[in-house]
Design a protein around this motif. Structure first.
Motif, PDB file in Angstrom:
ATOM      1  N   THR A  84       0.825  -1.201   0.000  1.00 47.19           N
ATOM      2  CA  THR A  84       0.000   0.000   0.000  1.00 47.19           C
ATOM      3  C   THR A  84       0.863   1.257   0.000  1.00 47.19           C
ATOM      4  N   GLU A  85       1.922   1.244   0.830  1.00 46.68           N
ATOM      5  CA  GLU A  85       2.806   2.413   0.894  1.00 46.68           C
ATOM      6  C   GLU A  85       3.506   2.637  -0.445  1.00 46.68           C
ATOM      7  N   LYS A  98       2.729  16.084 -12.500  1.00 46.20           N
ATOM      8  CA  LYS A  98       1.557  16.696 -13.109  1.00 46.20           C
ATOM      9  C   LYS A  98       1.392  18.134 -12.635  1.00 46.20           C
ATOM     10  N   ILE A 140       3.747  10.875  -9.591  1.00 43.37           N
ATOM     11  CA  ILE A 140       2.913  11.294 -10.713  1.00 43.37           C
ATOM     12  C   ILE A 140       2.221  12.617 -10.400  1.00 43.37           C
ATOM     13  N   GLU A 141       1.732  12.728  -9.165  1.00 38.89           N
ATOM     14  CA  GLU A 141       1.055  13.965  -8.787  1.00 38.89           C
ATOM     15  C   GLU A 141       1.999  15.156  -8.852  1.00 38.89           C
ATOM     16  N   ASP A 142       3.264  14.968  -8.379  1.00 41.32           N
ATOM     17  CA  ASP A 142       4.241  16.063  -8.406  1.00 41.32           C
ATOM     18  C   ASP A 142       4.548  16.494  -9.828  1.00 41.32           C
ATOM     19  N   ASP A 164       2.391   1.912  -3.441  1.00 39.97           N
ATOM     20  CA  ASP A 164       1.406   2.498  -4.355  1.00 39.97           C
ATOM     21  C   ASP A 164       1.280   3.989  -4.107  1.00 39.97           C
ATOM     22  N   LEU A 165       1.257   4.363  -2.805  1.00 40.17           N
ATOM     23  CA  LEU A 165       1.105   5.778  -2.478  1.00 40.17           C
ATOM     24  C   LEU A 165       2.314   6.594  -2.937  1.00 40.17           C
ATOM     25  N   GLU A 191       4.402   5.925  -5.408  1.00 44.76           N
ATOM     26  CA  GLU A 191       4.388   6.010  -6.870  1.00 44.76           C
ATOM     27  C   GLU A 191       3.375   7.048  -7.338  1.00 44.76           C
ATOM     28  N   GLY A 192       2.217   7.063  -6.671  1.00 42.68           N
ATOM     29  CA  GLY A 192       1.212   8.047  -7.028  1.00 42.68           C
ATOM     30  C   GLY A 192       1.657   9.458  -6.723  1.00 42.68           C
ATOM     31  N   GLN A 193       2.459   9.629  -5.651  1.00 43.94           N
ATOM     32  CA  GLN A 193       2.945  10.968  -5.307  1.00 43.94           C
ATOM     33  C   GLN A 193       3.856  11.522  -6.392  1.00 43.94           C
TER      34      GLN A 193
END
Lengths: 145, 202
Positions: free
Chosen positions: B14-15, B28, B24-26, B17-18, B20-22
């Motif tokens: 879970t960590e 973007k 992408i968010e940065d 995934d979070l 990796e998503g961060q």
């Protein structure tokens, strides 16, 4: 490997067909009379059992008193070889040409004429091959300076 | 029933995934505006786009950077030349990897080997067929002076008897490095050449 024929046995054959042609026989070579060189060569080429169909090398040596020309004959058919020598005098350096029997003699006889000054009678194109036509003398003779 | 993977993880799935998503968010968030195309120099002043040089220098630069040797190698130094051409020493680094079979397209004659008098008229003819400007490098002892064959009845004692030589490279044969050094010397010589002043003389 190519085997060299026994000179004594070949000399015996030559003596049977061309008496007087052989001057001297050593282990290494047969020395033949210059005048009968062409007959001996023809005998070599056209006798069954000898069949020398290939003339590999012709060279000449200056022995001060005379020149000696050395021929190396090879038979591709029987895979044997033989060395034959012929001499000519310094005053009249001339031997019969073997171009009529082996075309490989053409350039080698011209080179010997060019550098050693031996004329080969019957050669179709007896002129210098390595040096230019106006060159004076024959450089591989011992007295050339 | 819990199945163990047999490994200790620094982060749980879970960590990961979070995290990796961060990323992408940065990315973007930082990419909301388009990057400007690199064409701003098109509008700059003319003074930043003009290179001032001497015509002599630019001509000499072009000539020394594209010397094409003619294929004329009478004897054994040719093999040393071949290794200079090859990938190990690579003469192409100096702009001369193009061997020309026609002397009319060549600038440089490298005299690789012993020259006999019988061959000399042909080498002279190749040199005469080369277009101006042309240069000659005498390679090896035979090219310089006839070498060990100097006193022979049929050897030209040095190529400078029949063609003008610019650079002499000694050795029997010269090492490939020596030939490369000679080529660089010739390039320095060409760089000093005056094409307009002094009647074309350096």
């Amino acid at each position: 490997m190519t085997t060299s024929l026994l000179t004594t046995e070949v000399a015996k054959q030559i003596n049977e067909h061309l008496p007087g042609a052989v001057v001297e026989t050593t282990d290494a070579a047969i020395l033949v009379n210059g005048n009968s060189l062409l007959d001996v060569a023809d005998f070599f080429k056209n006798t069954a059992g000898l069949d020398f169909d290939y003339l590999t090398t012709i060279t000449a040596v200056d022995y001060y008193q005379y020149f000696e020309v050395i021929y190396l004959f090879v038979s591709m058919e029987h895979n044997h070889s033989l060395v034959v020598k012929a001499r000519c005098s310094r005053e009249n350096p001339s031997l019969p040409s073997l171009v009529s029997l082996w075309r490989s003699a053409d350039h080698q006889e011209r080179e010997i004429y060019d550098l050693m000054g031996i004329t080969f009678e019957g050669h179709p194109n007896m002129k210098r091959i390595v040096l230019w036509p106006e060159f004076q003398g024959h450089p591989l003779r011992k007295d050339y300076l | 029933m819990e199945v163990s993977s047999g490994r200790e993880h620094l982060y749980s799935d879970t960590e990961l995934d979070l995290l990796e998503g961060q990323v992408i968010e940065d990315l973007k968030a930082a990419s909301q505006e388009p990057i400007s195309d690199p064409d701003s120099w098109l509008d700059e002043e003319l003074s930043q786009n003009v290179l001032l040089t001497r015509l002599d220098w630019i001509i000499n630069w072009g000539r020394r950077s594209s010397m094409w040797p003619v294929i004329c190698f009478p004897a054994c130094c040719a093999f040393e030349f071949i290794s200079v051409m090859g990938p190990r020493f690579d003469m192409g680094r100096f702009g001369m990897e193009v061997l020309r079979a026609s002397p009319r397209q060549a600038d440089l004659l490298i005299t690789a080997g012993t020259l006999t008098w019988k061959m000399a008229p042909n080498v002279r003819r190749i040199y005469n067929q080369m277009a101006e400007p042309k240069w000659v490098i005498a390679m090896g002892a035979c090219g310089i002076s006839g070498g060990i064959f100097r006193s022979s009845y049929n050897v030209v004692p040095g190529y400078n008897r029949i063609v003008p030589v610019d650079v002499y490279v000694p050795g029997c044969p010269p090492r490939p490095e020596a030939l490369l050094y000679g080529i660089q010397m010739l390039q320095k010589k060409i760089a000093r050449r005056g094409n307009f002043a002094n009647g074309g003389q350096p």
